[in-house]
Design a protein around this motif. Structure first.
Motif, PDB file in Angstrom:
ATOM      1  N   SER A 298      -1.106  23.422 -20.570  1.00  0.00           N
ATOM      2  CA  SER A 298      -0.952  24.081 -19.267  1.00  0.00           C
ATOM      3  C   SER A 298      -0.105  23.218 -18.336  1.00  0.00           C
ATOM      4  CB  SER A 298      -2.324  24.323 -18.637  1.00  0.00           C
ATOM      5  OG  SER A 298      -2.199  24.587 -17.245  1.00  0.00           O
ATOM      6  N   PRO A 299       0.992  23.750 -17.783  1.00  0.00           N
ATOM      7  CA  PRO A 299       1.795  22.975 -16.828  1.00  0.00           C
ATOM      8  C   PRO A 299       0.993  22.542 -15.602  1.00  0.00           C
ATOM      9  CG  PRO A 299       3.047  24.857 -17.625  1.00  0.00           C
ATOM     10  CD  PRO A 299       1.630  25.038 -18.115  1.00  0.00           C
ATOM     11  N   VAL A 300       0.082  23.378 -15.139  1.00  0.00           N
ATOM     12  CA  VAL A 300      -0.746  23.014 -13.983  1.00  0.00           C
ATOM     13  C   VAL A 300      -1.627  21.820 -14.334  1.00  0.00           C
ATOM     14  CG1 VAL A 300      -2.588  23.786 -12.432  1.00  0.00           C
ATOM     15  CG2 VAL A 300      -0.710  25.345 -13.034  1.00  0.00           C
ATOM     16  N   ALA A 301      -2.226  21.841 -15.531  1.00  0.00           N
ATOM     17  CA  ALA A 301      -3.074  20.725 -15.947  1.00  0.00           C
ATOM     18  C   ALA A 301      -2.252  19.440 -16.045  1.00  0.00           C
ATOM     19  CB  ALA A 301      -3.729  21.044 -17.289  1.00  0.00           C
ATOM     20  N   HIS A 302      -1.039  19.548 -16.554  1.00  0.00           N
ATOM     21  CA  HIS A 302      -0.191  18.358 -16.633  1.00  0.00           C
ATOM     22  C   HIS A 302       0.104  17.805 -15.234  1.00  0.00           C
ATOM     23  CE1 HIS A 302       2.888  15.619 -18.232  1.00  0.00           C
ATOM     24  NE2 HIS A 302       3.518  15.884 -17.082  1.00  0.00           N
ATOM     25  N   SER A 303       0.379  18.679 -14.288  1.00  0.00           N
ATOM     26  CA  SER A 303       0.658  18.230 -12.919  1.00  0.00           C
ATOM     27  C   SER A 303      -0.540  17.520 -12.305  1.00  0.00           C
ATOM     28  CB  SER A 303       1.054  19.431 -12.049  1.00  0.00           C
ATOM     29  OG  SER A 303       2.230  20.051 -12.535  1.00  0.00           O
ATOM     30  N   ASN A 304      -1.732  17.987 -12.650  1.00  0.00           N
ATOM     31  CA  ASN A 304      -2.950  17.431 -12.051  1.00  0.00           C
ATOM     32  C   ASN A 304      -3.370  16.089 -12.637  1.00  0.00           C
ATOM     33  OD1 ASN A 304      -3.203  19.621 -10.366  1.00  0.00           O
ATOM     34  ND2 ASN A 304      -4.741  20.670 -11.621  1.00  0.00           N
ATOM     35  N   ILE A 305      -3.094  15.875 -13.916  1.00  0.00           N
ATOM     36  CA  ILE A 305      -3.748  14.761 -14.604  1.00  0.00           C
ATOM     37  C   ILE A 305      -3.338  13.394 -14.062  1.00  0.00           C
ATOM     38  CG2 ILE A 305      -2.093  14.430 -16.489  1.00  0.00           C
ATOM     39  CD1 ILE A 305      -4.678  14.279 -18.342  1.00  0.00           C
ATOM     40  N   GLU A 317       0.561  12.638 -23.408  1.00  0.00           N
ATOM     41  CA  GLU A 317       0.726  14.091 -23.315  1.00  0.00           C
ATOM     42  C   GLU A 317       0.964  14.652 -24.703  1.00  0.00           C
ATOM     43  OE1 GLU A 317       0.688  17.563 -22.850  1.00  0.00           O
ATOM     44  OE2 GLU A 317       0.841  16.805 -20.783  1.00  0.00           O
ATOM     45  N   LEU A 318       0.043  15.500 -25.161  1.00  0.00           N
ATOM     46  CA  LEU A 318       0.196  16.109 -26.481  1.00  0.00           C
ATOM     47  C   LEU A 318      -0.092  17.599 -26.469  1.00  0.00           C
ATOM     48  CD1 LEU A 318      -2.916  15.702 -28.660  1.00  0.00           C
ATOM     49  CD2 LEU A 318      -2.820  14.442 -26.535  1.00  0.00           C
ATOM     50  N   GLY A 319      -0.256  18.169 -25.274  1.00  0.00           N
ATOM     51  CA  GLY A 319      -0.654  19.569 -25.202  1.00  0.00           C
ATOM     52  C   GLY A 319       0.456  20.564 -25.457  1.00  0.00           C
ATOM     53  N   PHE A 320       1.714  20.128 -25.353  1.00  0.00           N
ATOM     54  CA  PHE A 320       2.820  21.077 -25.415  1.00  0.00           C
ATOM     55  C   PHE A 320       3.483  21.039 -26.790  1.00  0.00           C
ATOM     56  CE2 PHE A 320       2.068  20.267 -20.983  1.00  0.00           C
ATOM     57  CZ  PHE A 320       2.225  21.515 -20.402  1.00  0.00           C
ATOM     58  N   PHE A 321       2.883  21.755 -27.742  1.00  0.00           N
ATOM     59  CA  PHE A 321       3.460  21.808 -29.087  1.00  0.00           C
ATOM     60  C   PHE A 321       4.726  22.666 -29.083  1.00  0.00           C
ATOM     61  CE2 PHE A 321       3.934  23.471 -33.381  1.00  0.00           C
ATOM     62  CZ  PHE A 321       3.897  22.296 -34.104  1.00  0.00           C
ATOM     63  N   ILE A 322       4.729  23.716 -28.250  1.00  0.00           N
ATOM     64  CA  ILE A 322       5.923  24.533 -28.050  1.00  0.00           C
ATOM     65  C   ILE A 322       6.213  24.545 -26.557  1.00  0.00           C
ATOM     66  CG2 ILE A 322       5.447  25.990 -30.055  1.00  0.00           C
ATOM     67  CD1 ILE A 322       4.564  28.169 -28.066  1.00  0.00           C
ATOM     68  N   ASN A 323       7.298  25.171 -26.163  1.00  0.00           N
ATOM     69  CA  ASN A 323       7.677  25.233 -24.755  1.00  0.00           C
ATOM     70  C   ASN A 323       6.628  26.020 -23.973  1.00  0.00           C
ATOM     71  OD1 ASN A 323       8.871  25.453 -22.262  1.00  0.00           O
ATOM     72  ND2 ASN A 323      10.749  26.431 -22.990  1.00  0.00           N
ATOM     73  N   GLY A 324       5.862  25.312 -23.158  1.00  0.00           N
ATOM     74  CA  GLY A 324       4.830  25.965 -22.355  1.00  0.00           C
ATOM     75  C   GLY A 324       5.221  26.148 -20.907  1.00  0.00           C
ATOM     76  N   GLY A 325       6.463  25.833 -20.580  1.00  0.00           N
ATOM     77  CA  GLY A 325       6.911  25.983 -19.198  1.00  0.00           C
ATOM     78  C   GLY A 325       7.036  24.643 -18.499  1.00  0.00           C
ATOM     79  N   ASP A 326       7.578  24.669 -17.307  1.00  0.00           N
ATOM     80  CA  ASP A 326       7.822  23.461 -16.521  1.00  0.00           C
ATOM     81  C   ASP A 326       6.598  23.075 -15.711  1.00  0.00           C
ATOM     82  OD1 ASP A 326      10.407  23.391 -17.455  1.00  0.00           O
ATOM     83  OD2 ASP A 326      11.216  24.524 -15.746  1.00  0.00           O
ATOM     84  N   ASP A 334       3.253  10.016  -8.469  1.00  0.00           N
ATOM     85  CA  ASP A 334       2.553  10.214  -9.744  1.00  0.00           C
ATOM     86  C   ASP A 334       2.909   9.160 -10.798  1.00  0.00           C
ATOM     87  OD1 ASP A 334       1.264  12.435  -8.769  1.00  0.00           O
ATOM     88  OD2 ASP A 334       2.752  13.851  -9.523  1.00  0.00           O
ATOM     89  N   ILE A 335       4.125   8.638 -10.759  1.00  0.00           N
ATOM     90  CA  ILE A 335       4.560   7.726 -11.820  1.00  0.00           C
ATOM     91  C   ILE A 335       4.972   6.353 -11.286  1.00  0.00           C
ATOM     92  CG2 ILE A 335       6.204   7.368 -13.703  1.00  0.00           C
ATOM     93  CD1 ILE A 335       6.419  10.380 -14.015  1.00  0.00           C
ATOM     94  N   CYS A 336       5.955   6.343 -10.388  1.00  0.00           N
ATOM     95  CA  CYS A 336       6.566   5.067 -10.000  1.00  0.00           C
ATOM     96  C   CYS A 336       5.613   4.160  -9.232  1.00  0.00           C
ATOM     97  CB  CYS A 336       7.821   5.321  -9.169  1.00  0.00           C
ATOM     98  SG  CYS A 336       9.123   6.165 -10.106  1.00  0.00           S
ATOM     99  N   SER A 337       5.052   4.642  -8.133  1.00  0.00           N
ATOM    100  CA  SER A 337       4.217   3.761  -7.313  1.00  0.00           C
ATOM    101  C   SER A 337       2.935   3.359  -8.035  1.00  0.00           C
ATOM    102  CB  SER A 337       3.882   4.436  -5.981  1.00  0.00           C
ATOM    103  OG  SER A 337       3.061   5.576  -6.193  1.00  0.00           O
ATOM    104  N   LYS A 338       2.486   4.197  -8.980  1.00  0.00           N
ATOM    105  CA  LYS A 338       1.284   3.867  -9.745  1.00  0.00           C
ATOM    106  C   LYS A 338       1.625   3.118 -11.040  1.00  0.00           C
ATOM    107  CE  LYS A 338      -2.171   6.866  -9.767  1.00  0.00           C
ATOM    108  NZ  LYS A 338      -2.977   8.097  -9.926  1.00  0.00           N
ATOM    109  N   GLU A 339       2.906   3.036 -11.364  1.00  0.00           N
ATOM    110  CA  GLU A 339       3.361   2.377 -12.596  1.00  0.00           C
ATOM    111  C   GLU A 339       2.555   2.836 -13.820  1.00  0.00           C
ATOM    112  OE1 GLU A 339       3.741  -1.878 -12.149  1.00  0.00           O
ATOM    113  OE2 GLU A 339       5.635  -1.593 -11.051  1.00  0.00           O
TER     114      GLU A 339
END
Length: 403
Positions: A298-305, A317-326, A334-339
């Motif tokens: 789920s793209p929403v779940a990925h955004s939240n995690i 991240e292993l949930g997207f076996f096929i294209n599940g959307g952006d 989410d990434i840089c400041s938390k490293e």
């Protein structure tokens, strides 16, 4: 007791092999409880969207490097469901089924050992992994260089004149050049679960490569379908004790506890990402997670995690076996400041397959009820119903079991 016709057929087959006039060049033929190997095989062929036909084909010749396997069972994968519903790979007509296992009933004279060097003989139980292609990055001598995504797999092959190309059948012809493993020391349900478990073994190995996932890590697993539940069980066999499962179905969360989750969070009980994050943090003893696995697709779940992970933590991240959307994230917060260190995972390598066998034995030894993952079984002739059950998400793992 075999009837007269069966006995005559057995005698004919034995004499043909002795004279060298039988089909293929074989060391021997095993006579099973059902009699001699039949002249035809039944294959569930996907002939159009949402429609399998069980077709009957002549039993193919078994070459010097081939193995004929009587299929005992095969799990239904999300990939099968996608192909059933939409044919995203453009394979129709196709014999699906790649989570299969069965018994060797005939083998070519050159077949002596499996891909791990273990002896093979008639009656052994086997699984397949990949079929090598002309690709220098996939070799038996560097098993971790590339995952199975670069190779062919039984159950996702174009139809040909052999037809016995997938495990949704009563026989499958494993061709020379394929990888095959002797798993006679595992029960049927464990063997059916090998392929999906290998997906998670690979994901955990990817997670370990970050250097963040450790014995005392606080781990969040988001998504408690078969993939998330297997992830939890693997983490538990590794001795990780703090595993928080996140899902929206209470029954799946309860099963997550049986497979090793220490705590669970039902996201339906919390309104908004801040409240959900606070609930996850509370279950992690007031801390954010050291590591998280995103298993939903789920793209929403990925955004939240990302919100669940501490500064300097890790994500697989292993949930997207096929294209599940952006998915929408904020790269700074989410990434840089938390490293955060992120790895992706997709299918598995040959080495992961071998590791999976040991995992299943370890899980059984510590009492994890892995067999309860298989909630529905169907005979081959009811394969359309099996796929519809999978799509309806009314169970966990669906399997075709041949009696």
């Amino acid at each position: 007791m075999a009837d007269t016709a069966q006995i005559e057929e057995i005698v004919k087959q034995v004499l043909a092999n002795m004279a060298g006039t039988g089909t293929g060049s074989c060391t021997s033929t095993k006579v099973t409880a059902g009699g001699a190997i039949p002249k035809t095989a039944h294959v569930a062929m996907l002939t159009s969207l949402e429609h399998f036909e069980v077709k009957e084909f002549p039993m193919p010749e078994v070459g010097d490097d081939d193995i004929l396997v009587k299929v005992e069972g095969c799990g239904v994968c999300g990939t099968d469901a996608h192909e059933f519903k939409r044919d995203p790979f453009g394979l129709i007509p196709v014999a699906l089924g790649h989570e299969g296992t069965g018994e060797i009933v005939k083998m070519g004279k050159n077949v002596k050992k499996d891909s791990a060097g273990k002896d093979l003989k008639l009656g052994d139980k086997v699984v397949t992994c990949m079929i090598f292609k002309e690709n220098p990055d996939i070799t038996m001598f560097d098993l971790n260089k590339q995952n199975v995504g670069g190779a062919d797999v039984y159950g996702l092959l174009p139809d040909d004149d052999i037809h016995l190309n997938g495990w949704f059948s009563d026989y499958i012809l494993v061709r020379g050049g394929s990888t095959v493993f002797n798993v006679s020391d595992l029960d049927l349900y464990s063997r059916v679960l090998i392929e999906p478990c290998a997906v998670l073994i690979h994901a955990v190995e990817r997670a370990k490569s970050t250097g963040i996932l450790r014995f005392n890590s606080r781990v969040v697993v988001q998504g408690c379908g078969p993939i998330g539940l297997i992830c939890i069980s693997i983490l538990r066999t590794m001795g990780i004790n703090k595993i928080v499962a996140v899902d929206g179905e209470q029954k799946r969360l309860e099963f997550a506890k049986e497979l090793g989750a220490s705590d669970v969070v039902n996201f339906k009980d919390h309104k908004g990402i801040e409240a959900l994050t606070a609930a996850v943090q509370a279950k992690c003893d007031g801390h954010l997670a050291d590591f998280a696995f995103q298993c939903t697709g789920s793209p929403v779940a990925h955004s939240n995690i990302y919100k669940f992970i501490r500064n300097g933590g890790g994500l697989c991240e292993l949930g997207f076996f096929i294209n599940g959307g952006d998915a929408t994230i904020n790269p700074h917060f989410d990434i840089c400041s938390k490293e955060i260190t992120t790895v992706g995972s997709w299918v598995y390598t040959l080495r992961d397959y071998a590791t999976t066998f040991d995992f299943l034995k370890s899980a059984k030894k510590i009492g994890l009820p892995m067999d309860k993952l298989i909630t529905h079984t169907y005979p081959l002739e009811e394969i359309n119903e099996a796929l519809k059950t999978n799509l309806a998400m009314t169970g966990l793992k669906i399997a075709i079991i041949n009696k």
